[in-house]
Scaffold this active site. Structure first.
Site, PDB file in Angstrom:
ATOM      1  N   ARG A 131       0.787  -1.069   0.014  1.00 52.64           N
ATOM      2  CA  ARG A 131       0.092  -0.010   0.088  1.00 52.64           C
ATOM      3  C   ARG A 131       0.926   1.239  -0.036  1.00 52.64           C
ATOM      4  NH1 ARG A 131      -3.698   1.109   3.671  1.00 52.64           N
ATOM      5  NH2 ARG A 131      -2.622   0.171   5.594  1.00 52.64           N
ATOM      6  N   LYS A 196       3.702  -6.120  12.181  1.00 56.84           N
ATOM      7  CA  LYS A 196       2.982  -6.683  10.783  1.00 56.84           C
ATOM      8  C   LYS A 196       3.577  -7.899  10.299  1.00 56.84           C
ATOM      9  CE  LYS A 196       1.761  -4.443   6.395  1.00 56.84           C
ATOM     10  NZ  LYS A 196       1.352  -3.193   5.736  1.00 56.84           N
ATOM     11  N   ARG A 339       2.271   5.092  18.659  1.00 57.60           N
ATOM     12  CA  ARG A 339       3.092   5.984  19.255  1.00 57.60           C
ATOM     13  C   ARG A 339       3.715   5.146  20.282  1.00 57.60           C
ATOM     14  NH1 ARG A 339       1.122  11.134  21.139  1.00 57.60           N
ATOM     15  NH2 ARG A 339      -0.829  10.473  20.868  1.00 57.60           N
TER      16      ARG A 339
HETATM   17  C1  BTN Z   1       0.585  -3.577   2.411  1.00 56.35           C
HETATM   18  O1  BTN Z   1       1.394  -2.825   2.045  1.00 56.35           O
HETATM   19  O2  BTN Z   1       0.230  -3.888   3.637  1.00 56.35           O
HETATM   20  C2  BTN Z   1      -0.388  -4.573   1.119  1.00 56.35           C
HETATM   21  C3  BTN Z   1       0.760  -5.551   0.829  1.00 56.35           C
HETATM   22  C4  BTN Z   1       0.150  -6.510  -0.137  1.00 56.35           C
HETATM   23  C5  BTN Z   1       1.329  -7.549  -0.755  1.00 56.35           C
HETATM   24  C6  BTN Z   1       0.486  -8.430  -1.651  1.00 56.35           C
HETATM   25  S1  BTN Z   1       1.476  -9.855  -2.058  1.00 56.35           S
HETATM   26  C7  BTN Z   1       0.394 -10.340  -3.480  1.00 56.35           C
HETATM   27  C8  BTN Z   1       0.023  -9.080  -3.799  1.00 56.35           C
HETATM   28  N1  BTN Z   1       0.798  -8.807  -5.161  1.00 56.35           N
HETATM   29  C9  BTN Z   1       1.171  -7.717  -4.999  1.00 56.35           C
HETATM   30  O3  BTN Z   1       1.740  -7.326  -5.812  1.00 56.35           O
HETATM   31  N2  BTN Z   1       0.911  -6.993  -3.703  1.00 56.35           N
HETATM   32  C10 BTN Z   1      -0.023  -7.877  -2.943  1.00 56.35           C
END
Ligand code: BTN
Length: 342
Positions: A131, A196, A339
């Site tokens: 994201r 995460k 935080r």
């Molecule tokens: C985030 O940033 O939290 C979202 C991550 C999403 C990663 C997954 S891996 C499979 C799919 N293909 C991608 O290029 N991104 C998502």
């Protein structure tokens, strides 16, 4: 970006299955088993390492071994773990050994007449998307990179809560593995003890008043080699670390193929029925997984940073934050981080 999809040659596949146990195998035995020369084995080893980043250790007198045992994704095994309902919702299952991004690929497939229920897994991604324009670190053979294409009858606004519902589906799957302390950080990051474990990226195309299609992408860290993690800017964890921290749990079922089936068993029905179910069905469950409730956080919106205390989510799935002036504000988007308590 140039499309890039790779699948193993037959001999790469056979060689890797022989090495998958993580033990030493002599070049001669490998050559005899595959019915090719020892120098051909060496070439295959080279290509597995240079094309896919597979780490293979070569020791003279002992042969070759992987730096850790490997379980490759298998279409047959993933399908055999599907419930009848999920098997019916799945239109096709594609597995690539390497791809730029499973999401990018399905966004492209969505522009053709591809049906709902196309699922794509990859062993590695060269341009995994996170994201907010981040890169999703996607080394070979150790994590889950999964995307699902689904078409909806109504416009993008009608599925605005899907991202929260998908988070709930992933938590349900992980709870089947008896993982504890797993929760959701708004809107849908998968968290374990303030770190995460996984992330969800949903890409929707369609116009107001029409229909839309969504590509739901999930990245779940099962084992992230330390050397791959330099570019990760958030606190992270993988299933292997959780397993080390909770040695008494039953970890028998932590196979990548099993986890993949489990995820599909929870994701496909939630996605397929979202238009009729709507977010209301998932709100109380989402709230029970909220890892940020009553925590001090900062929310980043563009260049603006707002500090406050999380008061949960409203019925539209928006974040409720009490700012330092004591006012309760709602946020539809933004990057939230914990935080450190002073
Ligand atoms: C985030 O940033 O939290 C979202 C991550 C999403 C990663 C997954 S891996 C499979 C799919 N293909 C991608 O290029 N991104 C998502």
């Amino acid at each position: 970006m140039n499309e890039q999809r790779l699948i193993f040659t037959d001999s790469q596949k056979k060689l890797l299955s022989l090495l998958a146990d993580g033990k030493f195998h002599s070049g001669t035995v490998l050559a005899n088993t595959l019915n090719i020369s020892r120098s051909a084995i060496w070439k295959q080893i080279e290509s597995l390492s240079s094309e896919y980043g597979v780490e293979i250790i070569a020791v003279s007198g002992k042969g070759y071994k992987l730096n850790r045992p490997l379980e490759l994704l298998s279409e047959t095994q993933i399908k055999s773990g599907l419930s009848q309902q999920s098997a019916e919702l799945l239109s096709n299952l594609e597995i690539y050994q390497q791809i730029d991004s499973t999401n990018r690929y399905l966004v492209e497939r969505a522009q053709t007449a591809t049906a709902s229920g196309l699922v794509c897994f990859a062993e590695s991604q060269t341009a995994g998307k996170g994201r907010r324009g981040r890169q999703w670190v996607s080394p070979f053979g150790s994590n889950i990179y999964l995307s699902i294409l689904w078409r909806f009858q109504n416009d993008p606004a009608s599925i605005s809560g899907l991202s929260l519902a998908v988070g709930v589906a992933v938590i349900r799957a992980l709870r089947e593995l008896r993982l504890i302390d797993i929760g959701l950080k708004w809107p849908n990051d998968i968290y374990w003890q303030q770190k995460k474990l996984g992330g969800i990226l949903i890409e929707v195309s369609g116009e107001a008043g029409g229909s839309c299609s969504a590509v739901i992408g999930l990245g779940l860290n099962l084992y992230l080699p330390e050397k791959e993690t330099a570019s990760i800017t958030q606190p992270w964890v993988d299933l292997e670390q959780i397993r080390t921290a909770s040695p008494l749990k039953d970890w028998q079922s932590c196979s990548r193929n099993h986890i993949s089936s489990l995820l599909l068993n929870h994701l496909l029905p939630v996605i397929a029925h979202f238009e009729t179910d709507t977010l209301q069905q998932y709100l109380s469950e989402w709230r029970s997984y909220d890892v940020m409730l009553e925590k001090e956080v900062s929310i980043y919106i563009g260049n603006q940073v707002i500090d406050g205390i999380v008061k949960g989510i409203n019925d539209d799935g928006m974040l409720l934050l009490q700012n330092n002036a004591g006012e309760l504000k709602t946020y539809a988007s933004g990057e939230v981080s914990f935080r450190a308590s002073l």
